[in-house]
Scaffold this motif. Structure first.
Motif, PDB file in Angstrom:
ATOM      1  N   GLU A 132       0.813  -1.218   0.000  1.00 38.01           N
ATOM      2  CA  GLU A 132       0.000   0.000   0.000  1.00 38.01           C
ATOM      3  C   GLU A 132       0.848   1.271   0.000  1.00 38.01           C
ATOM      4  O   GLU A 132       0.387   2.333  -0.392  1.00 38.01           O
ATOM      5  N   LYS A 133       2.106   1.166   0.431  1.00 41.02           N
ATOM      6  CA  LYS A 133       2.989   2.334   0.461  1.00 41.02           C
ATOM      7  C   LYS A 133       3.595   2.640  -0.906  1.00 41.02           C
ATOM      8  O   LYS A 133       4.240   3.669  -1.074  1.00 41.02           O
ATOM      9  N   MET A 134       3.390   1.753  -1.880  1.00 42.01           N
ATOM     10  CA  MET A 134       4.010   1.941  -3.191  1.00 42.01           C
ATOM     11  C   MET A 134       3.255   2.933  -4.071  1.00 42.01           C
ATOM     12  O   MET A 134       3.749   3.345  -5.116  1.00 42.01           O
ATOM     13  N   GLY A 135       2.041   3.291  -3.666  1.00 45.03           N
ATOM     14  CA  GLY A 135       1.265   4.221  -4.477  1.00 45.03           C
ATOM     15  C   GLY A 135       0.706   3.606  -5.745  1.00 45.03           C
ATOM     16  O   GLY A 135       0.322   4.312  -6.674  1.00 45.03           O
ATOM     17  N   LEU A 136       0.658   2.273  -5.799  1.00 42.92           N
ATOM     18  CA  LEU A 136       0.110   1.567  -6.951  1.00 42.92           C
ATOM     19  C   LEU A 136      -1.199   0.895  -6.559  1.00 42.92           C
ATOM     20  O   LEU A 136      -1.460   0.644  -5.389  1.00 42.92           O
ATOM     21  N   ASP A 137      -2.032   0.610  -7.559  1.00 44.71           N
ATOM     22  CA  ASP A 137      -3.258  -0.135  -7.289  1.00 44.71           C
ATOM     23  C   ASP A 137      -2.904  -1.503  -6.723  1.00 44.71           C
ATOM     24  O   ASP A 137      -1.958  -2.158  -7.179  1.00 44.71           O
ATOM     25  N   LEU A 138      -3.677  -1.932  -5.726  1.00 45.10           N
ATOM     26  CA  LEU A 138      -3.468  -3.233  -5.096  1.00 45.10           C
ATOM     27  C   LEU A 138      -4.735  -4.060  -5.266  1.00 45.10           C
ATOM     28  O   LEU A 138      -5.813  -3.663  -4.834  1.00 45.10           O
ATOM     29  N   VAL A 139      -4.593  -5.219  -5.902  1.00 48.12           N
ATOM     30  CA  VAL A 139      -5.721  -6.105  -6.180  1.00 48.12           C
ATOM     31  C   VAL A 139      -5.569  -7.366  -5.331  1.00 48.12           C
ATOM     32  O   VAL A 139      -4.471  -7.915  -5.210  1.00 48.12           O
ATOM     33  N   LEU A 140      -6.671  -7.829  -4.753  1.00 47.37           N
ATOM     34  CA  LEU A 140      -6.641  -9.011  -3.901  1.00 47.37           C
ATOM     35  C   LEU A 140      -6.864 -10.263  -4.737  1.00 47.37           C
ATOM     36  O   LEU A 140      -7.782 -10.336  -5.557  1.00 47.37           O
ATOM     37  N   ASP A 141      -6.020 -11.256  -4.529  1.00 47.04           N
ATOM     38  CA  ASP A 141      -6.136 -12.567  -5.173  1.00 47.04           C
ATOM     39  C   ASP A 141      -6.378 -13.599  -4.076  1.00 47.04           C
ATOM     40  O   ASP A 141      -5.443 -14.187  -3.540  1.00 47.04           O
ATOM     41  N   GLU A 142      -7.645 -13.807  -3.740  1.00 40.97           N
ATOM     42  CA  GLU A 142      -8.000 -14.709  -2.644  1.00 40.97           C
ATOM     43  C   GLU A 142      -7.566 -16.136  -2.954  1.00 40.97           C
ATOM     44  O   GLU A 142      -7.893 -16.693  -3.994  1.00 40.97           O
ATOM     45  N   GLY A 143      -6.796 -16.714  -2.031  1.00 36.52           N
ATOM     46  CA  GLY A 143      -6.413 -18.117  -2.151  1.00 36.52           C
ATOM     47  C   GLY A 143      -5.308 -18.399  -3.144  1.00 36.52           C
ATOM     48  O   GLY A 143      -5.037 -19.557  -3.462  1.00 36.52           O
ATOM     49  N   GLY A 144      -4.628 -17.358  -3.633  1.00 37.24           N
ATOM     50  CA  GLY A 144      -3.620 -17.553  -4.675  1.00 37.24           C
ATOM     51  C   GLY A 144      -2.203 -17.680  -4.170  1.00 37.24           C
ATOM     52  O   GLY A 144      -1.265 -17.735  -4.972  1.00 37.24           O
ATOM     53  N   GLY A 145      -1.999 -17.731  -2.849  1.00 36.57           N
ATOM     54  CA  GLY A 145      -0.653 -17.811  -2.301  1.00 36.57           C
ATOM     55  C   GLY A 145      -0.019 -19.178  -2.490  1.00 36.57           C
ATOM     56  O   GLY A 145      -0.676 -20.148  -2.887  1.00 36.57           O
ATOM     57  N   ALA A 146       1.304 -19.256  -2.225  1.00 36.03           N
ATOM     58  CA  ALA A 146       2.000 -20.542  -2.244  1.00 36.03           C
ATOM     59  C   ALA A 146       1.633 -21.326  -0.984  1.00 36.03           C
ATOM     60  O   ALA A 146       1.055 -20.777  -0.042  1.00 36.03           O
ATOM     61  N   PHE A 147       1.978 -22.601  -0.939  1.00 39.19           N
ATOM     62  CA  PHE A 147       1.570 -23.407   0.218  1.00 39.19           C
ATOM     63  C   PHE A 147       2.249 -22.949   1.503  1.00 39.19           C
ATOM     64  O   PHE A 147       1.772 -23.219   2.591  1.00 39.19           O
TER      65      PHE A 147
END
Length: 656
Positions: free
Chosen positions: A464-479
């Motif tokens: 959020e500090k980067m000043g760029l749009d942040l999109v949520l990808d639910e469940g897309g993380g690595a194990f």
């Protein structure tokens, strides 16, 4: 008839009970092809609201509006196919990005001539203005009405989450209802066609403004190789003919930029059948570009305090048992090899080996953060259907870094890392980005909810500090942890996932990593995984398409071609080439028998940034005629001046 109170696009309204959503929109003068009700379900315009309902109009040029239109177009496609091929059995037909598809079980693959006939039939159906009409049916009624459609009967049996996942949508979300959509004749109301579907749909087929069928492909039913292979027809549909033309023009430009085509035309890389699918070889020019990319990245990493390491291509099975990859990533790994009583795997990831480097001796807090970096080649078994040029390969080289730090250093290290990643991508000519935050995958993760929550919040705070749009990808993380993905836009507006940053509390635990803290206690480090390019192969392909093969001078495999007017000037230009090579410039002298104009065309086809031409007058003035890739030309430029201009453009990474 009593009145009811509703809101339309947050404006209160009083309407007569029984008034349809379409009538409400028409009376209010609001364009829309569907409505969202109470911030939840999408409904057709024939839907009748109840007292207190909140309605939101869905215009056709919105993301949801286009999806509805495209799904309606998929129904028209299926109707047209069954009109022309009555034996065809229906699969599913969802909207997808920029279009739609429908799957069919037919006796033979569709031909280009078939597609033309199907498209003409679709145009007839659209012109007829058939009305989409929704019906709720029981399971028994659905089975009776669709008794000749085996795939629809299977979806009825699946009724629930599995049917939702099939994308054909036979079940209405949240309601558990089975619904059939009828296509009714505009004049008589007679049934023309029907399909099992949750909807919603356009009011009539006439509301489809512009479409085009694109291609066919084979597709397994419900995506499983164990199921029958169906024939899929892809199409695109847009809210206006202008938008359709704009999209088709975009596709034409994308085809010109296809890295597979450019790779062959520019002699950069190939995929020999003798080696295997998804395993590229880089030719001399491609190898030059790759080396320059890597060399610049190495220099920047050295400046940022990274230590370079190297690890082998295979390892014993136990390493990936400890890391968890054999449990969670086995489908993406090649089968093991039996050697000397042990099972060895081609490595799919570098991280476990970097962990072993960390663990090779005791570590102190004074060494942290420890930043390890490697251009490490890994091997992943991608299914043949998804292998695609350089952007989806089976053998890939990751510019892989793993940072080991204390919990107190974590936030600052993540911030520095993300700044470093974005700055380096900009150096390669990419300028537009947004970030994607991928969270815990349900049922496919290790670690406690508390650890995942802490790691996810740490990444969110930094992003959020980067000043760029942040999109949520639910469940897309690595194990083992959540991740931030850097999504970059190329020159024609396409988005590519490039760099990833993953925060990992799990692997340090699984490998029992420690460091000695300032108070003498043994503490667990935090691990950050980071691939900046993603893979060199994929990044190469992305840049090749971004630049349409016309790499900036610093990345171009051949930066200068010297072209003589006659053979007499060849020795003169060879001396010019010597001066350029002394300054590190990649230069060739075209001493072929071709005429000068053909030599210029050849250099232009190879997208060489600079051409230095020389005739008798240039030689007499100790000069060259300086020709740019753009076609612009400056005559009688002194040699030293030409050399300095080229060197400066390369050193400054000028874009031309």
């Amino acid at each position: 008839m009593a009145d009811i109170r509703i809101t339309l696009d947050r404006t209160p309204r009083v309407v007569a009970a029984g008034t349809t959503a379409g009538e409400i929109l028409a009376e209010a003068g609001v364009p829309g092809i569907a409505v969202r009700v109470n911030n939840q379900h999408l409904r057709d315009l024939t839907w009748v609201p109840e007292d207190g309902d909140q309605l939101e109009s869905i215009p056709i040029d919105s993301e949801e509006g286009r999806a509805i239109m495209r799904h309606s177009c998929a129904h028209v496609l299926a109707q047209a196919v069954q009109d022309l091929f009555p034996e065809a059995k229906l699969g599913i037909g969802p909207p997808i990005e920029n279009g739609f598809y429908y799957d069919f079980d037919v006796d033979r693959p569709f031909t280009p001539e078939d597609l033309k006939a199907i498209e003409r039939k679709m145009q007839e159906i659209i012109k007829a203005g058939q009305r989409f009409s929704r019906r709720v049916v029981s399971e028994e009624e659905a089975r009776a009405e669709l008794k000749d459609e085996p795939y629809k009967l299977e979806l009825i049996e699946l009724k629930g989450s599995a049917a939702e996942e099939a994308e054909g949508a036979s079940v209405e979300v949240g309601g558990g209802e089975l619904t059939i959509y009828d296509n009714l004749d505009a004049k008589t109301g007679e049934l023309c066609w029907k399909d099992l579907c949750r909807g919603p749909h356009l009011p009539t087929t006439r509301h489809i403004p512009a479409f085009k069928l694109m291609r066919t492909a084979a597709a397994y039913w419900r995506g499983s190789e164990k199921n029958p292979q169906l024939q899929r027809i892809y199409g695109t549909a847009w809210e206006s003919k202008d938008k359709l033309k704009e999209y088709l023009d975009f596709l034409a430009e994308a085809e010109k930029r296809d890295h597979r085509r450019l790779g062959a035309e520019l002699d950069l890389f190939s995929f020999p059948e003798e080696i295997g699918s998804g395993l590229p070889v880089f030719h001399p020019k491609g190898g030059t570009i790759r080396r320059v990319m890597e060399d610049y990245s190495r220099r920047r990493h050295e400046e940022a305090g990274y230590a370079f390491v190297n690890t082998p291509h295979i390892t014993k099975e136990n390493l990936y048992q400890i890391s968890g990859h054999l449990n969670w990533f086995a489908e993406g790994m090649y089968p093991p090899m039996e050697l000397e009583g042990s099972r060895y795997y081609l490595k799919p990831m570098n991280c476990p080996m970097h962990i072993l480097i960390y663990r090779a001796r005791g570590r102190s807090y004074k060494e942290l953060p420890l930043r390890l970096f490697e251009f490490g080649t890994v091997y992943r078994y991608e299914k043949s259907g998804v292998v695609h040029g350089l952007t989806r390969v089976r053998g890939l080289t990751q510019d892989d870094a793993h940072i080991f730090c204390t919990r107190e250093q974590m936030a600052d290290e993540l911030h520095k890392l993300l700044v470093f990643v974005l700055d380096l991508l900009r150096d390669y000519g990419l300028q537009e980005f947004y970030l994607e935050l991928s969270t815990k995958p349900e049922g496919k993760a290790v670690g406690t909810d508390e650890e995942w929550a802490e790691a996810t919040e740490a990444l969110r705070s930094v992003a959020e500090k980067m000043g760029l749009d942040l999109v949520l990808d639910e469940g897309g993380g690595a194990f083992y942890g959540p991740k931030i993905s850097v999504q970059a836009k190329d020159a024609i507006g396409r988005t590519w996932q490039l760099s990833t940053i993953q925060l990992d509390f799990q692997l340090p635990q699984r490998f029992d990593l420690e460091y000695q803290a300032a108070d003498g206690s043994r503490q667990r480090p935090i691990m950050i995984h980071r691939a900046l390019f993603g893979s060199i192969e994929r990044f190469f392909g992305v840049l090749l398409e971004h630049y349409a093969g016309a790499f900036p001078p610093w990345l171009a495999p051949v930066q200068v071609v010297c072209i003589p007017i006659t053979d007499e000037q060849v020795p003169y230009l060879q001396q010019v080439a010597v001066k350029l090579r002394e300054r590190g410039i990649r230069v060739e002298v075209d001493a072929s028998d071709d005429r000068m104009q053909k030599k210029i065309r050849n250099a232009q086809k190879q997208k060489v940034p600079y051409m230095l031409l020389a005739g008798r007058d240039d030689v007499a003035r100790d000069a060259v005629s300086f020709r740019y890739r753009t076609g612009e030309q400056k005559n009688f430029v002194p040699i030293d001046e030409a050399v300095e201009e080229i060197v400066k453009a390369v050193e400054d990474r000028v874009q031309i």
